[in-house]
Design an enzyme around this catalytic site. Structure first.
Site, short mmCIF file in Angstrom:
data_model
loop_
_atom_site.label_atom_id
_atom_site.label_comp_id
_atom_site.label_asym_id
_atom_site.label_seq_id
_atom_site.Cartn_x
_atom_site.Cartn_y
_atom_site.Cartn_z
N ASP A 82 -42.06 62.53 -132.36
CA ASP A 82 -42.15 61.64 -131.21
C ASP A 82 -42.38 60.20 -131.67
O ASP A 82 -43.12 59.96 -132.62
CB ASP A 82 -43.33 62.09 -130.32
CG ASP A 82 -43.51 61.23 -129.10
OD1 ASP A 82 -42.64 61.26 -128.22
OD2 ASP A 82 -44.53 60.51 -129.02
N GLU A 101 -37.36 60.85 -133.03
CA GLU A 101 -37.01 60.16 -131.80
C GLU A 101 -36.98 58.66 -132.06
O GLU A 101 -38.03 58.01 -132.16
CB GLU A 101 -38.02 60.46 -130.68
CG GLU A 101 -37.56 59.91 -129.34
CD GLU A 101 -38.63 59.18 -128.53
OE1 GLU A 101 -38.33 58.78 -127.40
OE2 GLU A 101 -39.75 58.98 -129.03
C1 AAO Z 1 -48.60 56.67 -119.87
C2 AAO Z 1 -48.38 55.78 -118.65
C3 AAO Z 1 -48.43 54.31 -119.06
C4 AAO Z 1 -49.75 54.00 -119.76
C5 AAO Z 1 -49.91 54.94 -120.96
C6 AAO Z 1 -51.26 54.75 -121.67
O1 AAO Z 1 -47.12 56.09 -118.05
O2 AAO Z 1 -48.28 53.53 -117.90
O3 AAO Z 1 -49.75 52.66 -120.23
O4 AAO Z 1 -49.81 56.28 -120.51
O5 AAO Z 1 -52.30 55.09 -120.83
C7 AAO Z 1 -44.67 59.42 -122.14
C8 AAO Z 1 -44.35 58.60 -120.90
C9 AAO Z 1 -45.24 57.36 -120.80
C10 AAO Z 1 -46.70 57.76 -120.90
C11 AAO Z 1 -46.87 58.47 -122.23
C12 AAO Z 1 -48.30 58.90 -122.55
O6 AAO Z 1 -42.98 58.23 -120.93
O7 AAO Z 1 -44.99 56.75 -119.54
O8 AAO Z 1 -47.52 56.59 -120.81
O9 AAO Z 1 -46.06 59.66 -122.25
O10 AAO Z 1 -48.91 59.55 -121.54
C13 AAO Z 1 -40.35 53.80 -125.83
C14 AAO Z 1 -40.57 54.52 -127.16
C15 AAO Z 1 -40.25 55.99 -127.10
C16 AAO Z 1 -40.90 56.67 -125.89
C17 AAO Z 1 -40.45 55.93 -124.64
C18 AAO Z 1 -41.04 56.52 -123.37
O11 AAO Z 1 -39.78 53.90 -128.17
O12 AAO Z 1 -40.74 56.58 -128.29
O13 AAO Z 1 -40.88 54.56 -124.75
N1 AAO Z 1 -40.61 58.11 -125.84
C19 AAO Z 1 -41.59 59.12 -126.36
C20 AAO Z 1 -41.66 60.36 -125.48
C21 AAO Z 1 -42.33 60.01 -124.16
C22 AAO Z 1 -43.78 59.58 -124.41
C23 AAO Z 1 -43.96 58.84 -125.66
C24 AAO Z 1 -42.95 58.60 -126.56
C25 AAO Z 1 -45.34 58.48 -126.03
O14 AAO Z 1 -40.40 60.91 -125.33
O15 AAO Z 1 -42.29 61.08 -123.24
O16 AAO Z 1 -44.22 58.74 -123.30
O17 AAO Z 1 -45.84 59.53 -126.84
C26 AAO Z 1 -36.70 50.13 -124.89
C27 AAO Z 1 -36.93 50.56 -126.33
C28 AAO Z 1 -37.41 51.97 -126.44
C29 AAO Z 1 -38.58 52.21 -125.51
C30 AAO Z 1 -38.13 51.87 -124.06
C31 AAO Z 1 -39.19 52.14 -123.03
O18 AAO Z 1 -35.53 50.79 -124.39
O19 AAO Z 1 -35.73 50.43 -127.05
O20 AAO Z 1 -37.82 52.20 -127.79
O21 AAO Z 1 -38.96 53.60 -125.58
O22 AAO Z 1 -37.77 50.50 -124.04
O23 AAO Z 1 -40.27 51.30 -123.25
C32 AAO Z 1 -32.22 49.47 -122.16
C33 AAO Z 1 -32.23 49.21 -123.68
C34 AAO Z 1 -33.24 50.16 -124.34
C35 AAO Z 1 -34.58 49.92 -123.73
C36 AAO Z 1 -34.47 50.25 -122.25
C37 AAO Z 1 -35.78 50.11 -121.49
O24 AAO Z 1 -31.67 50.77 -121.90
O25 AAO Z 1 -30.94 49.40 -124.19
O26 AAO Z 1 -33.28 49.95 -125.75
O27 AAO Z 1 -33.52 49.39 -121.63
O28 AAO Z 1 -36.20 48.79 -121.51
#
Ligand code: AAO
Length: 388
Positions: free
Chosen positions: A212, A248
Site C-alpha cells: 500500500d 501501489e
Molecule cells: C482517512 C480520511 C482522511 C483523513 C485520514 C487521516 O478519509 O480524510 O485525513 O483518514 O485521518 C484510505 C482512504 C483515505 C483514508 C485512509 C486511512 O482512501 O480516505 O483517509 O484510507 O483511513 C493517494 C496515495 C495512494 C492512496 C490514495 C487514496 O498515493 O497510495 O491516495 N491509496 C492507498 C489505499 C487507500 C488508503 C491509503 C492508501 C492509505 O488504496 O485505500 O486510503 O493507507 C493524486 C496522486 C495519488 C493520490 C491521489 C489522491 O492522484 O497521484 O498518488 O493517491 O491524488 O490523493 C488525477 C491525477 C491523479 C491524482 C488524482 C486525484 O486523476 O491524474 O494523479 O487526480 O487528485
C-alpha cells in the site's frame, strides 16, 4: 546441468514478479472487506473450481477503530500494530483460511500497510481492533513497539508536515499522506519490525503482498525490507520461491514520481489501464474497441511483465485515489462486464478482479458523501457472505 542452471536463473529473475499461482491461473480477485471464514469457504466452493489464481485480502493487521463516521472501510488503512486481529477475523481464522485456500491451489496476497501508522489526530487509548493501547500524539505504538524515533517528523520540510505538492518527490515520501504518521523506513529498526510482520505471514503460507502507498516510500527502503523476507512456505511452494510483490503506485503521468522507479522491487499497479479502458468502452473522446488492437505497451503502459492491472479498485470505485470519471464499476453493470471480460481475455499484465459490496450512494455537489460506508454489518460486526 546447464539446463538446470538456466532454469534456476530464470526462476530467480522471475522471482518477485511471479504470482506463485498454479499453472495456467492468471488472475486474482480482491475480496474487499471479506471475513477470513468466508474467504476460506469461497476458495473451496467457487474460486478453485473456477480457476482463480489467488485472493487479495484486506489488511489483516490491527487497525484503529473509527466511530465517526461509524466503522468506515478506510479505518483498515490506519495500523495500530502488526497483530493479526481485525474485523475480518483473528489469527486462528487467518491461518485456517491460508491453509484451506492453499490446499485447493488458491493463493493469498496480503494488503500490507507499511508506510504509516494511524492519522496524527488518532488520539490516545485502546480504540483499536485488538484493544492495543496507542498514543498518536506521542507517536507511541507499544504493541509493535514504535516510538517517536521511528517516524519521519524531523525529515519533512513542509510547514504543514503533510504532502503539499506531488511534484516534489521528497514531500511525497517524507511527509504525511493525509495526516498519517509516516514511518522512518530508512531505519533498520523500522525495517526489521515490518519484515517480522511480513515474515510471520509468509511462514503461515501467504504467497505475496500488495504494498500500500508505495509511492510514499523510497524504492531503496522498500528493497531493504524485501531483502529481509523469507522464502515461501515449502508446504505449498517449491524451495526458494519468493513472495510476489505488487506495489501501489499511482502514475497517470505529470508527477515527480514514476512507476518505473519501482520495477526493481516487483510489479506495479498500472492505473492507466482502467482509466483508458473505461474511456474506450464508454466511447468517450472518439475511442472505440477497434483501437484496442495494440492494447498494452502500445498505449503507453508499463511492460506487461511488470504490470498488475484492474478495471477498478476499492478506492476509485468510490471516488478515492485516482483514475477519474471514466473508471467503470459495478454501478455500470453492462459496460463493466464487457471491460472485465476483455481484461481477462487479454494477455497484458497480471489481472485482478474486484469483488466489493453495494452501498447507498448519495451525491452532494457531484461527491458521494457515503463513500466511507463499510461492509454490511450488524453493530460493526461484518456479516457472513450470503451463500447463494
Ligand atoms: C482517512 C480520511 C482522511 C483523513 C485520514 C487521516 O478519509 O480524510 O485525513 O483518514 O485521518 C484510505 C482512504 C483515505 C483514508 C485512509 C486511512 O482512501 O480516505 O483517509 O484510507 O483511513 C493517494 C496515495 C495512494 C492512496 C490514495 C487514496 O498515493 O497510495 O491516495 N491509496 C492507498 C489505499 C487507500 C488508503 C491509503 C492508501 C492509505 O488504496 O485505500 O486510503 O493507507 C493524486 C496522486 C495519488 C493520490 C491521489 C489522491 O492522484 O497521484 O498518488 O493517491 O491524488 O490523493 C488525477 C491525477 C491523479 C491524482 C488524482 C486525484 O486523476 O491524474 O494523479 O487526480 O487528485
Amino acid at each position: 546441468m546447464k539446463f538446470f542452471l538456466l532454469l534456476s536463473a530464470l526462476g530467480l529473475c522471475w522471482a518477485q514478479y511471479s504470482p506463485n499461482t498454479q499453472q495456467g491461473r492468471t488472475s486474482m480477485v480482491h475480496l474487499f472487506e471479506w471475513r477470513w471464514v468466508d474467504i476460506a469457504q469461497e476458495c473451496e466452493r467457487y474460486l478453485a473450481p473456477n480457476g482463480f489464481g489467488g485472493v487479495q485480502i484486506s489488511p489483516p493487521n490491527e487497525n484503529i477503530v473509527v466511530n465517526n463516521p461509524s466503522r468506515p472501510w478506510w479505518e483498515r488503512y490506519q495500523p495500530i500494530s502488526y497483530k493479526i486481529c481485525t474485523r475480518s477475523g483473528n489469527e486462528n481464522e487467518f491461518r485456517d483460511m491460508v491453509t484451506r485456500c492453499n490446499n485447493v491451489g488458491v493463493r493469498i496476497y496480503v494488503d500490507a500497510v507499511i508506510n504509516h501508522m494511524c492519522g496524527e489526530g488518532g488520539g490516545a487509548g485502546t480504540s483499536s481492533t485488538c484493544g492495543s493501547y496507542f498514543n498518536a500524539g506521542n507517536r507511541e505504538f507499544p504493541a509493535v513497539p514504535y516510538s517517536g524515533w521511528d517516524f519521519n517528523d524531523g525529515k519533512c520540510k513542509t510547514s504543514s508536515g503533510g504532502i503539499d505538492s506531488y511534484n516534489d518527490a521528497y514531500q511525497v515520501r517524507d511527509c504525511r499522506l493525509v495526516g498519517f504518521l509516516d514511518l522512518a523506513l530508512e531505519k533498520d529498526y523500522v525495517r526489521t519490525q515490518i519484515a517480522n510482520y511480513m515474515n510471520n505471514l509468509i511462514d503461515i503460507g501467504v504467497a505475496g503482498f500488495r504494498l500500500d502507498a508505495s509511492k510514499h516510500m523510497w524504492p531503496g527502503d522498500i528493497k531493504a525490507v524485501l531483502d529481509k523476507l523469507h522464502n515461501l512456505n515449502t508446504k505449498w511452494f517449491p524451495g526458494g520461491s519468493r513472495p510476489f510483490i505488487f506495489q501501489e503506485v499511482i502514475d497517470l503521468g505529470g508527477e515527480a514520481i514514476t512507476s518505473s522507479e519501482y520495477f526493481g522491487n516487483g510489479r506495479v499497479t498500472e492505473f492507466k489501464y482502467g482509466a483508458k479502458l473505461g474511456t474506450v468502452i464508454r466511447r468517450w473522446n472518439g475511442e472505440k474497441m477497434a483501437y484496442l488492437k495494440n492494447w498494452g505497451e502500445g498505449w503507453g503502459f508499463m511492460p506487461s511483465d511488470r504490470a498488475l492491472v484492474f478495471v477498478d479498485n476499492h478506492d476509485n470505485q468510490r471516488g478515492h485515489g485516482a483514475g477519474g470519471s471514466s473508471i467503470l464499476t459495478f454501478w455500470d453493470a453492462r459496460l463493466y462486464k464487457m471491460a472485465v471480460g476483455f481484461m481477462l481475455a487479454h494477455p497484458y499484465g497480471f489481472t485482478r478482479v474486484m469483488s466489493s459490496y453495494r452501498w447507498p450512494r448519495y451525491f452532494v455537489n457531484g461527491q458521494d458523501v457515503n463513500d466511507w460506508i463499510g461492509p454490511p454489518n450488524n453493530n460493526g460486526v461484518i456479516k457472513e457472505v450470503t451463500n447463494y
